[in-house]
Motif scaffolding. Structure first.
Motif, PDB file in Angstrom:
ATOM      1  N   LEU A   1      36.223  36.833  39.770  1.00  0.00           N
ATOM      2  CA  LEU A   1      37.647  36.724  40.103  1.00  0.00           C
ATOM      3  C   LEU A   1      38.414  37.994  39.764  1.00  0.00           C
ATOM      4  O   LEU A   1      39.592  38.127  40.115  1.00  0.00           O
TER       5      LEU A   1
ATOM      6  N   ALA B   1      42.557  39.283  39.680  1.00  0.00           N
ATOM      7  CA  ALA B   1      43.334  38.668  40.769  1.00  0.00           C
ATOM      8  C   ALA B   1      44.823  38.613  40.412  1.00  0.00           C
ATOM      9  O   ALA B   1      45.199  38.125  39.350  1.00  0.00           O
TER      10      ALA B   1
ATOM     11  N   ALA C   1      42.459  34.934  44.971  1.00  0.00           N
ATOM     12  CA  ALA C   1      41.097  34.450  44.699  1.00  0.00           C
ATOM     13  C   ALA C   1      40.723  33.282  45.602  1.00  0.00           C
ATOM     14  O   ALA C   1      39.905  32.431  45.251  1.00  0.00           O
TER      15      ALA C   1
ATOM     16  N   ARG D   1      36.174  36.531  34.806  1.00  0.00           N
ATOM     17  CA  ARG D   1      37.527  37.053  34.998  1.00  0.00           C
ATOM     18  C   ARG D   1      37.754  38.245  34.082  1.00  0.00           C
ATOM     19  O   ARG D   1      37.313  38.244  32.928  1.00  0.00           O
TER      20      ARG D   1
ATOM     21  N   CYS E   1      43.822  38.641  34.846  1.00  0.00           N
ATOM     22  CA  CYS E   1      43.444  37.835  36.005  1.00  0.00           C
ATOM     23  C   CYS E   1      44.363  36.619  36.041  1.00  0.00           C
ATOM     24  O   CYS E   1      44.418  35.847  35.078  1.00  0.00           O
TER      25      CYS E   1
ATOM     26  N   VAL F   1      37.473  37.566  45.279  1.00  0.00           N
ATOM     27  CA  VAL F   1      38.853  38.008  45.132  1.00  0.00           C
ATOM     28  C   VAL F   1      39.089  39.196  46.064  1.00  0.00           C
ATOM     29  O   VAL F   1      38.171  39.970  46.347  1.00  0.00           O
TER      30      VAL F   1
END
Lengths: 335, 335
Positions: free
Chosen positions: A11, A14, A20, A39, A43, A69
């Protein structure tokens, strides 16, 4: 293009949950493929999986890190790069649907070669496809088509696959875009195929199957979209659909990206799509309409759908609000 | 893609006149581009130009050797190769519409680099094209469409351009296939463009022009061809045609390459093409039908065309037997 499963969903950093949405799609439709999410700092997305490290992912059996993402400004940052290199070294492949190719980044290419791993840029077909033959294939096919681009064709197709399985129908979603490919691990990004092979690519990904098997094919674009209708036309012909589902977003004021182009009339749109479909499958018919009513209040949404259902005489549903059971029920009894 | 003129036409060891149809097309439609023809031993084609050597061609000003012949078995033979190397060394570019690329032959690539010449594989687009905008462009456009592939769309388009010029209409043929590109020196081989950019490529090659200028755009495929209709659809939308001419070959028993597919009904075919054209140009209309009657005796040919003309109320001509003056006359008075 066949991705090894299960996945670690990356992710990154993001900016918000929407950034995402690819990871969210995988988590929603194929939770069994996901061992966890990774992550970075800052994020702002969370798809509800365990936060795990590269090492933990490998221990849990992860075979592929999927970039779930959108990257900011189209650039793979240094922070991303170090994670991706770690993943390759730890023995995972990497899969991406981004516009910028992983295979254009020398560090990744070198590292993947050294560790004997594969970089999958799923947006870009790596195999060549034949010219379509138009020959009748065994098994059944459902195709989603749309009044416009980005009106919920992938979501609707995945929902129909899921609902068919609930009905004990043998069904496979067939992805035709990068997000669908990442969700299911295979397919073709049909708008990136060379024009001569659009229909042939679709014939390839939905081959002969058993008589009761359904391929649920993700549609792309719209026959009424002045930029992309060629893709849609080839996709329809290659699909040889037995069943069509129209997808629609009722609050659009113009075709996506084309301010001067109004949305087509729904009945006309169905007629033109059906006519195109009948070229390769004369028994094609519509089995329902899927409306993305997220832009309407609940009461307006249901009012809109009731009115449309009366007008066209087919089930009209919002797949997110109501599911697609009524479409599948209708299909089972009418086809 | 802009080829330097004039050309030396390379006929090689053509097995028969048909094998040299590209050279014949250039000679027929652009004789002013041709300084001569170069034939090897056992060449059974002759397009009626002076037989000249590489040196004579260069002395006559030739800038490009155009491969005007289909190669046997898709292989560039040693005999061909030595001529092509001589041409590069003598200062000419080379242009080819063959499936096999010149740029895949290391000797040619090296030689072209050494002599600072260019190898043009006109079948393969080298530039990227934008997504179509669908925005109305200035100037006028005519597009040929077909009941099937290979029914005379290029020939008809070139004949219409020529006839328009006879009417003192400012007109340009716009090539969308490799033979058309070799004939005129520019264009795009639209069936080799990435699917997302079909319509955008056509918008690019037929840009804004003066109000009375006509682009005569070479059509490809057919909306009723199960393999290639996607190309045709994008081509129609990108063309924004003011005028359409349907091309037809009345002796076909099935769609080209598709034994199970009958030819479409002509009236239905016109209706579906017109509907597609109206998406990007609501004032599109048909101005005539061009029939390739080479498979019919003269009396049958004229009988067929008379009957069709009565049925549809538009000029119906065989461009080879009669020319296309009646279509251009009709267009001038009706549009």
């Amino acid at each position: 293009m066949d991705l090894n499963k299960p996945y670690l969903l990356f992710l990154g950093d993001a900016a918000d949950p929407l950034a995402a949405k690819v990871a969210q799609g995988i988590k929603t439709w194929r939770p069994e493929y996901c061992v966890g999410q990774l992550r970075l700092e800052n994020c702002y997305a969370d798809v509800g999986l365990d936060d795990i490290s590269i090492e933990q992912a490998v221990d849990a059996g992860a075979k592929t890190l999927v970039i779930g993402v959108a990257n900011r400004g189209g650039v793979i940052s240094e922070r991303w790069l170090s994670v991706l290199l770690d993943a390759l070294q730890a023995g995972m492949d990497i899969a991406s649907g981004l516009h910028n190719k992983l295979t254009d980044i020398p560090e990744l290419v070198d590292c993947a070669a050294r560790y004997n791993r594969t970089l999958f840029d799923v947006r870009y077909p790596t195999q060549s496809y034949p010219v379509a033959t138009g020959k009748k294939r065994t098994g059944k096919r459902l195709l989603t088509v749309g009044t416009d681009c980005s009106v919920g064709k992938m979501y609707t197709s995945l929902a129909i696959e899921q609902e068919m399985k609930r009905h004990n129908i043998d069904a496979d979603f067939r992805a035709t875009g990068q997000t669908g490919i990442l969700i299911t691990g295979s397919g073709v990004s049909v708008d990136c195929v060379v024009a001569d092979f659009i229909a042939g690519a679709i014939e390839t990904i939905t081959p002969d199957s058993t008589p009761d098997h359904w391929d649920v094919i993700e549609g792309q674009g719209s026959l009424f979209h002045a930029s992309f209708a060629g893709v849609t036309m080839g996709l329809i012909h290659g699909s040889q659909p037995d069943a069509l589902v129209l997808c629609h977003e009722p609050t659009r004021t113009h075709m996506r990206g084309l301010p001067d182009y109004p949305l087509p009339d729904i009945v006309k749109c169905m007629k033109v799509n059906l006519e195109a479909a009948k070229l390769t499958n004369p028994s094609a018919e519509f089995v329902g309409v899927s409306v993305n009513t997220s832009g309407l209040e609940e009461q307006d949404a249901y009012g809109y759908m009731e009115k449309l259902e009366t007008q066209i005489g087919l089930p009209v549903v919002d797949p997110f609000r109501q599911g697609v059971a009524r479409i599948v029920d209708y299909m089972v009894t009418s086809l």
